[in-house]
Design a protein around this motif. Structure first.
Motif, PDB file in Angstrom:
ATOM      1  N   THR A 234      -8.723  -2.082 -10.689  1.00 15.10           N
ATOM      2  CA  THR A 234      -7.328  -1.830 -10.356  1.00 15.10           C
ATOM      3  C   THR A 234      -7.142  -1.990  -8.848  1.00 15.10           C
ATOM      4  O   THR A 234      -8.051  -2.415  -8.137  1.00 15.10           O
ATOM      5  CB  THR A 234      -6.886  -0.429 -10.824  1.00 15.10           C
ATOM      6  OG1 THR A 234      -5.466  -0.307 -10.717  1.00 15.10           O
ATOM      7  CG2 THR A 234      -7.557   0.676 -10.013  1.00 15.10           C
ATOM      8  N   HIS A 235      -5.940  -1.700  -8.382  1.00 13.55           N
ATOM      9  CA  HIS A 235      -5.634  -1.677  -6.956  1.00 13.55           C
ATOM     10  C   HIS A 235      -5.401  -0.222  -6.531  1.00 13.55           C
ATOM     11  O   HIS A 235      -4.885   0.569  -7.325  1.00 13.55           O
ATOM     12  CB  HIS A 235      -4.348  -2.463  -6.665  1.00 13.55           C
ATOM     13  CG  HIS A 235      -4.411  -3.916  -7.048  1.00 13.55           C
ATOM     14  ND1 HIS A 235      -4.130  -4.370  -8.311  1.00 13.55           N
ATOM     15  CD2 HIS A 235      -4.707  -5.014  -6.316  1.00 13.55           C
ATOM     16  CE1 HIS A 235      -4.249  -5.699  -8.334  1.00 13.55           C
ATOM     17  NE2 HIS A 235      -4.604  -6.121  -7.138  1.00 13.55           N
ATOM     18  N   VAL A 236      -5.733   0.089  -5.284  1.00 14.55           N
ATOM     19  CA  VAL A 236      -5.430   1.429  -4.782  1.00 14.55           C
ATOM     20  C   VAL A 236      -5.130   1.376  -3.283  1.00 14.55           C
ATOM     21  O   VAL A 236      -5.792   0.655  -2.525  1.00 14.55           O
ATOM     22  CB  VAL A 236      -6.590   2.423  -5.068  1.00 14.55           C
ATOM     23  CG1 VAL A 236      -7.821   2.144  -4.218  1.00 14.55           C
ATOM     24  CG2 VAL A 236      -6.138   3.865  -4.889  1.00 14.55           C
ATOM     25  N   ALA A 237      -4.108   2.125  -2.876  1.00 12.64           N
ATOM     26  CA  ALA A 237      -3.842   2.403  -1.461  1.00 12.64           C
ATOM     27  C   ALA A 237      -3.881   1.148  -0.600  1.00 12.64           C
ATOM     28  O   ALA A 237      -4.594   1.071   0.395  1.00 12.64           O
ATOM     29  CB  ALA A 237      -4.830   3.456  -0.940  1.00 12.64           C
ATOM     30  N   GLU A 238      -3.049   0.166  -0.989  1.00 13.18           N
ATOM     31  CA  GLU A 238      -3.021  -1.111  -0.268  1.00 13.18           C
ATOM     32  C   GLU A 238      -1.973  -1.095   0.846  1.00 13.18           C
ATOM     33  O   GLU A 238      -2.207  -1.625   1.928  1.00 13.18           O
ATOM     34  CB  GLU A 238      -2.727  -2.234  -1.276  1.00 13.18           C
ATOM     35  CG  GLU A 238      -2.549  -3.623  -0.672  1.00 13.18           C
ATOM     36  CD  GLU A 238      -2.349  -4.704  -1.725  1.00 13.18           C
ATOM     37  OE1 GLU A 238      -2.357  -4.363  -2.928  1.00 13.18           O
ATOM     38  OE2 GLU A 238      -2.181  -5.880  -1.346  1.00 13.18           O
ATOM     39  N   ASN A 239      -0.818  -0.485   0.558  1.00 11.86           N
ATOM     40  CA  ASN A 239       0.357  -0.686   1.405  1.00 11.86           C
ATOM     41  C   ASN A 239       1.111   0.640   1.510  1.00 11.86           C
ATOM     42  O   ASN A 239       1.171   1.411   0.546  1.00 11.86           O
ATOM     43  CB  ASN A 239       1.183  -1.795   0.726  1.00 11.86           C
ATOM     44  CG  ASN A 239       2.591  -1.931   1.213  1.00 11.86           C
ATOM     45  OD1 ASN A 239       3.425  -1.062   0.954  1.00 11.86           O
ATOM     46  ND2 ASN A 239       2.876  -3.024   1.880  1.00 11.86           N
ATOM     47  N   ARG A 240       1.704   0.924   2.665  1.00  7.59           N
ATOM     48  CA  ARG A 240       2.331   2.233   2.870  1.00  7.59           C
ATOM     49  C   ARG A 240       3.520   2.474   1.941  1.00  7.59           C
ATOM     50  O   ARG A 240       3.707   3.588   1.435  1.00  7.59           O
ATOM     51  CB  ARG A 240       2.784   2.377   4.333  1.00  7.59           C
ATOM     52  CG  ARG A 240       1.671   2.246   5.349  1.00  7.59           C
ATOM     53  CD  ARG A 240       0.592   3.309   5.165  1.00  7.59           C
ATOM     54  NE  ARG A 240       1.056   4.633   5.504  1.00  7.59           N
ATOM     55  CZ  ARG A 240       0.868   5.209   6.690  1.00  7.59           C
ATOM     56  NH1 ARG A 240       0.217   4.571   7.637  1.00  7.59           N
ATOM     57  NH2 ARG A 240       1.299   6.426   6.921  1.00  7.59           N
ATOM     58  N   ALA A 241       4.353   1.451   1.711  1.00  4.66           N
ATOM     59  CA  ALA A 241       5.499   1.622   0.810  1.00  4.66           C
ATOM     60  C   ALA A 241       5.032   1.892  -0.621  1.00  4.66           C
ATOM     61  O   ALA A 241       5.630   2.688  -1.361  1.00  4.66           O
ATOM     62  CB  ALA A 241       6.387   0.375   0.852  1.00  4.66           C
ATOM     63  N   GLU A 242       3.943   1.224  -0.981  1.00  6.41           N
ATOM     64  CA  GLU A 242       3.345   1.457  -2.307  1.00  6.41           C
ATOM     65  C   GLU A 242       2.884   2.912  -2.421  1.00  6.41           C
ATOM     66  O   GLU A 242       3.089   3.572  -3.445  1.00  6.41           O
ATOM     67  CB  GLU A 242       2.149   0.500  -2.463  1.00  6.41           C
ATOM     68  CG  GLU A 242       1.288   0.717  -3.691  1.00  6.41           C
ATOM     69  CD  GLU A 242      -0.150   0.208  -3.490  1.00  6.41           C
ATOM     70  OE1 GLU A 242      -0.582   0.069  -2.323  1.00  6.41           O
ATOM     71  OE2 GLU A 242      -0.820  -0.045  -4.495  1.00  6.41           O
ATOM     72  N   LEU A 243       2.255   3.402  -1.347  1.00  9.88           N
ATOM     73  CA  LEU A 243       1.764   4.781  -1.336  1.00  9.88           C
ATOM     74  C   LEU A 243       2.908   5.777  -1.551  1.00  9.88           C
ATOM     75  O   LEU A 243       2.789   6.726  -2.339  1.00  9.88           O
ATOM     76  CB  LEU A 243       1.125   5.035   0.032  1.00  9.88           C
ATOM     77  CG  LEU A 243      -0.228   5.711   0.072  1.00  9.88           C
ATOM     78  CD1 LEU A 243      -1.268   4.834  -0.595  1.00  9.88           C
ATOM     79  CD2 LEU A 243      -0.645   5.988   1.514  1.00  9.88           C
ATOM     80  N   ASP A 244       4.032   5.541  -0.877  1.00 10.98           N
ATOM     81  CA  ASP A 244       5.188   6.437  -1.025  1.00 10.98           C
ATOM     82  C   ASP A 244       5.717   6.403  -2.452  1.00 10.98           C
ATOM     83  O   ASP A 244       6.115   7.429  -3.016  1.00 10.98           O
ATOM     84  CB  ASP A 244       6.307   6.010  -0.052  1.00 10.98           C
ATOM     85  CG  ASP A 244       5.913   6.219   1.399  1.00 10.98           C
ATOM     86  OD1 ASP A 244       4.949   6.978   1.648  1.00 10.98           O
ATOM     87  OD2 ASP A 244       6.562   5.628   2.288  1.00 10.98           O
ATOM     88  N   TRP A 245       5.751   5.200  -3.038  1.00 11.06           N
ATOM     89  CA  TRP A 245       6.242   5.035  -4.393  1.00 11.06           C
ATOM     90  C   TRP A 245       5.346   5.791  -5.392  1.00 11.06           C
ATOM     91  O   TRP A 245       5.821   6.506  -6.279  1.00 11.06           O
ATOM     92  CB  TRP A 245       6.298   3.534  -4.729  1.00 11.06           C
ATOM     93  CG  TRP A 245       7.082   3.180  -5.947  1.00 11.06           C
ATOM     94  CD1 TRP A 245       8.030   3.930  -6.579  1.00 11.06           C
ATOM     95  CD2 TRP A 245       6.972   1.960  -6.700  1.00 11.06           C
ATOM     96  NE1 TRP A 245       8.530   3.258  -7.665  1.00 11.06           N
ATOM     97  CE2 TRP A 245       7.898   2.049  -7.768  1.00 11.06           C
ATOM     98  CE3 TRP A 245       6.194   0.809  -6.570  1.00 11.06           C
ATOM     99  CZ2 TRP A 245       8.045   1.012  -8.695  1.00 11.06           C
ATOM    100  CZ3 TRP A 245       6.351  -0.215  -7.489  1.00 11.06           C
ATOM    101  CH2 TRP A 245       7.266  -0.110  -8.541  1.00 11.06           C
ATOM    102  N   VAL A 246       4.046   5.652  -5.229  1.00 11.44           N
ATOM    103  CA  VAL A 246       3.102   6.336  -6.115  1.00 11.44           C
ATOM    104  C   VAL A 246       3.268   7.859  -5.995  1.00 11.44           C
ATOM    105  O   VAL A 246       3.249   8.575  -7.003  1.00 11.44           O
ATOM    106  CB  VAL A 246       1.653   5.921  -5.799  1.00 11.44           C
ATOM    107  CG1 VAL A 246       0.648   6.805  -6.543  1.00 11.44           C
ATOM    108  CG2 VAL A 246       1.430   4.449  -6.163  1.00 11.44           C
TER     109      VAL A 246
END
Ligand SMILES: [Zn+2]
Length: 442
Positions: A234-246
């Protein structure tokens, strides 16, 4: 004698570069674990396995292929790359979440067509071989047919491929989502058909947390619990906006990584791409489980995702491997990937020695995947997955190569300047599977 005439058993003479152990962060010519054996013979037996390395020419029972002056490495291992994304490589102007919606998802829709899957899988694997990559952990699409086509094409080529149907059941176009029950049935059928067959292994393949419901993540955990030999990617903790969304989607989780851990998805056979924005507790969990982070420097630079603190992960005990992450990354070449990794670490005031980088894409990846008995080195008994390289291609690299005063200097300059244009030939399990067309030597 031509390479194409090779019949097994054969012996190949070149400058042999591999590792007996992790060299650490040493840039010394006598770094621990380094095995650079100029002008030695690598023996490949009739089963396509490495039978030994020796300084003297073997007897006439071995077909001798003299590639003196060329460099031979184990075939490289790419631990994170996307099957359907060759056509969106080098797409302009987005960060991760826009990139998925603008470029990736539209491209992945085409893989509903079995003809696209069959042709695309062949093109993709031949492209890996043309870059010196012989083993890969691969993301197909949500279509079971894409995983089927990839496994079939890998089997034809004898390659070590780890893959699985991509799981998404929300936050993607409707035709790229599969309901939990249906994807569980698809996955079970693919496991039964491909896992453990020849050099293939199944990976439970969660796209990333935002595109899976808790129900689908729980199903992924059930698959892993039911079949202990499966991988997970899988993918994890790639991008700051993604982190906020998660964080918004999974308010109860301690961290992004915890979303996966709570469903039993983090273990020794887990491959987590990126892992840039993790904290010390995440690092401790990954180290405890020996789950690997597939560092994808080219992609991280291209999509502006961030600088992966490799040394902090390694000091915490987390296995780190290297990945092209095409199409976020801009090249299938693991040499270019290593050169980009050096630049990312330079931005963090850390120097990445050529030995560490090369160990990571060979024996290091093999160990992280539990496959060191099969790939990643010239150890006797390993399958002969090999890549033969020119030390220099073109006038600039030729000048630089001639000026090198130490082994590390020479290999580092090669790692920095070389790419697939330096590749002469690629073998998979002792069978030649690629030769660069312009090559007339040997
Ligand atoms: Zn990726």
């Amino acid at each position: 004698m031509t390479l194409a005439a090779a019949v097994r058993p054969f012996a190949l003479r070149a400058d042999l570069l591999d590792f007996a152990a992790d060299p650490g962060w040493s840039a010394a010519d006598d770094a621990p674990g380094l095995r650079l054996r100029p002008g030695h013979w690598l023996l490949v037996d009739a089963r396509g396995r490495i039978a030994g390395v020796q300084a003297d020419a073997p007897d006439a029972s071995w077909q001798r292929i003299d590639c003196s002056g060329l460099l031979l490495t184990p075939g490289f291992v790419d631990t994170h790359v996307h099957l359907p994304q060759l056509e969106v490589i080098a797409s302009y102007g987005t960060e991760l979440l826009d990139w998925l919606n603008t470029y990736t998802f539209p491209a992945e829709r085409r893989w509903a067509d079995p003809a696209v899957c069959a042709a695309g899988a062949a093109t993709f694997l031949d492209a890996l071989l043309a870059h010196g990559t012989t083993s890969a952990v691969v993301f197909p699409t949500v279509h079971a047919g894409s995983a089927d086509a990839l496994f079939a094409a890998a089997q034809q080529r004898g390659m070590r491929v780890i893959a699985g149907q991509c799981l998404m059941d929300r936050h993607a176009p409707p035709d790229l989502t599969v309901a939990v029950d249906a994807s569980e049935r698809d996955s079970e059928a693919l496991v039964a058909r491909w896992h453990g067959r020849d050099r293939l292994a199944y990976a439970v393949t969660v796209r990333f947390a935002p595109t899976s419901t808790d129900a689908q993540l729980a199903m992924a955990g059930r698959l892993l619990a039911r079949h202990p030999g499966l991988y997970m990617q899988t993918h994890v903790a790639e991008n700051r906006a993604e982190l906020d969304w998660v964080a918004k989607l999974f308010p109860d989780a301690r961290s992004y990584l915890d979303v996966y851990a709570r469903h039993g998805l983090v273990g020794a056979r887990s491959v987590l791409a990126h892992g840039i924005w993790l904290d010390a507790a995440d690092h401790a969990l990954l180290a405890r489980e020996q789950a690997q982070v597939a560092h994808s420097p080219s992609s991280n630079l291209f999509l502006g995702s961030g600088l992966m603190p490799w040394r902090a992960l390694e000091d915490a005990g987390v296995p780190v491997t290297l990945a092209s992450d095409v199409g976020g990354g801009t090249s299938l070449s693991m040499l270019r990937t290593m050169a980009d990794a050096y630049k990312v670490q330079a931005m963090l005031h850390q120097r990445l020695p050529a030995w560490k980088a090369l160990h990571t894409v060979t024996r290091g990846a093999a160990q992280a995947l539990g496959l060191a008995h099969e790939i990643g080195s010239f150890d006797t008994g390993c399958l002969a997955d090999l890549a033969l390289w020119r030390w220099a291609a073109g006038p600039v690299a030729t000048v630089r190569d001639a000026a090198a005063r130490s082994l590390h200097e020479r290999v580092f300059a090669w790692m920095t300047l070389a790419d697939e244009r330096n590749l002469v030939a690629t073998w998979v399990a002792g069978t030649e599977r690629h030769r660069t067309p312009t090559e007339t030597a040997a």
